[in-house]
Design an enzyme around this catalytic site. Structure first.
Site, PDB file in Angstrom:
ATOM      1  N   TYR A  66       0.726  -1.066  -0.007  1.00 17.91           N
ATOM      2  CA  TYR A  66       0.017  -0.024   0.055  1.00 17.91           C
ATOM      3  C   TYR A  66       0.865   1.126  -0.220  1.00 17.91           C
ATOM      4  CZ  TYR A  66      -3.605  -3.188   1.736  1.00 17.91           C
ATOM      5  OH  TYR A  66      -4.606  -4.200   1.807  1.00 17.91           O
ATOM      6  N   PRO A 212     -15.403  -5.413   3.246  1.00 19.03           N
ATOM      7  CA  PRO A 212     -16.539  -5.409   4.090  1.00 19.03           C
ATOM      8  C   PRO A 212     -17.746  -4.767   3.519  1.00 19.03           C
ATOM      9  CG  PRO A 212     -15.007  -4.097   5.246  1.00 19.03           C
ATOM     10  CD  PRO A 212     -14.148  -4.623   3.852  1.00 19.03           C
TER      11      PRO A 212
END
Length: 289
Positions: A66, A212
């Site tokens: 990242y 999610p």
């Protein structure tokens, strides 16, 4: 499958020993499009990370690619020295060369070098949870897990996790070494990893679902079926989607990410929502055929 209505255990023992609150924080959204480069001002990212911990987060999930490297550096800048109750999870096994280029790299020497680099960026001697970001199809699983197990025996990794695999692969991994967690995509609209979840439940492994909120879909108009339940609870749709994960299984530990302090607080408020049996039944009906 088992639903828990009325109340649920807010903590999970990661690796059978590290208590974490089941709603954590993920750092991917602190980086730019394609998880490449910075998203905004560095001080804003640091502030959000600190706010997450101040609001009760004890599990922070990041990855070496990242940024690449940036998210881990931000975690260290914001949170080091780490609180005793804070669990830092990171990932290795993927090399980035651009915002759209991901290269699986699972040779033992690559995994060791990545782990060592993460240790330096995170300013720590041991990573609580080191997750293999992808299994390398060109390298025997035993060699990949053997490299991580060696790092664990050296004290550089406390627990090993795996990301994006099948139930059969997870069973094979468990026959080779101890595994503490799995990260697969799982949300109200995508339950294709239900078999993996069942293995996690059977073995007491944490399941950290990625996307999610279905990468934002569950907070938009595509999730209109959530409206009635959200209205009854006086909550945004995203909170209901996260609360459903917390009710869905006691091993699910979502780590939604955001760069917004307001959105962070909104996500974490999902811990306070208690869904009824009727709510859960209606949400179950949202599953794709």
């Amino acid at each position: 499958m088992s639903f828990m209505s009325g109340s649920f255990d807010e903590t999970f023992l990661l690796g059978g020993e590290l208590p974490v609150r089941r709603l954590g924080y993920g750092t991917a959204q602190l980086t730019g499009p394609g998880y490449w480069g910075p998203r905004g001002e560095r001080q804003d990212a640091v502030a959000v990370l600190r706010a997450a911990v101040e609001q009760g987060v004890t599990l922070v999930d990041t990855a070496d690619n990242y940024g690449p490297g940036l998210a881990e550096e931000l975690v260290a800048e914001a949170l080091h020295p780490y609180r005793e109750d804070l669990v830092i999870a990171t990932k290795g096994g993927v090399v980035r060369t651009s915002d759209s280029a991901w290269h699986i790299a699972g040779r033992p020497e690559q995994l060791r070098a990545m782990c060592e680099a993460s240790l330096r960026r995170l300013r720590t001697d041991r990573i609580d949870l080191y997750q293999l970001h992808r299994l390398d199809p060109e390298v025997p699983m035993a060699d990949q897990l053997g490299a991580l197990d060696a790092l664990r025996q050296e004290g550089k990794i406390r627990h090993i996790g795996l990301d994006t695999l099948t139930a059969d692969q997870l069973e094979q991994a468990l026959s080779l070494t101890g595994i503490a967690s799995v990260q697969n995509r799982f949300n109200l609209l995508d339950r294709s990893s239900d078999a993996v979840l069942k293995v996690c439940e059977a073995h007491g492994l944490a399941f950290l679902p990625w996307f999610p909120l279905a990468n934002g879909v569950l907070t938009g108009d595509a999730a209109a079926a959530l409206t009635g339940i959200a209205d009854r609870h006086g909550a945004p749709r995203g909170q209901i989607a996260l609360a459903w994960l917390l009710h869905r299984s006691p091993v699910l530990c979502p780590t939604p990410g955001t760069g917004s302090p307001a959105h962070l607080a909104e996500n974490l408020a999902a811990r306070e929502i208690r869904l009824s049996a009727e709510d859960l039944s209606r949400l179950e009906a949202l599953a794709p055929a």
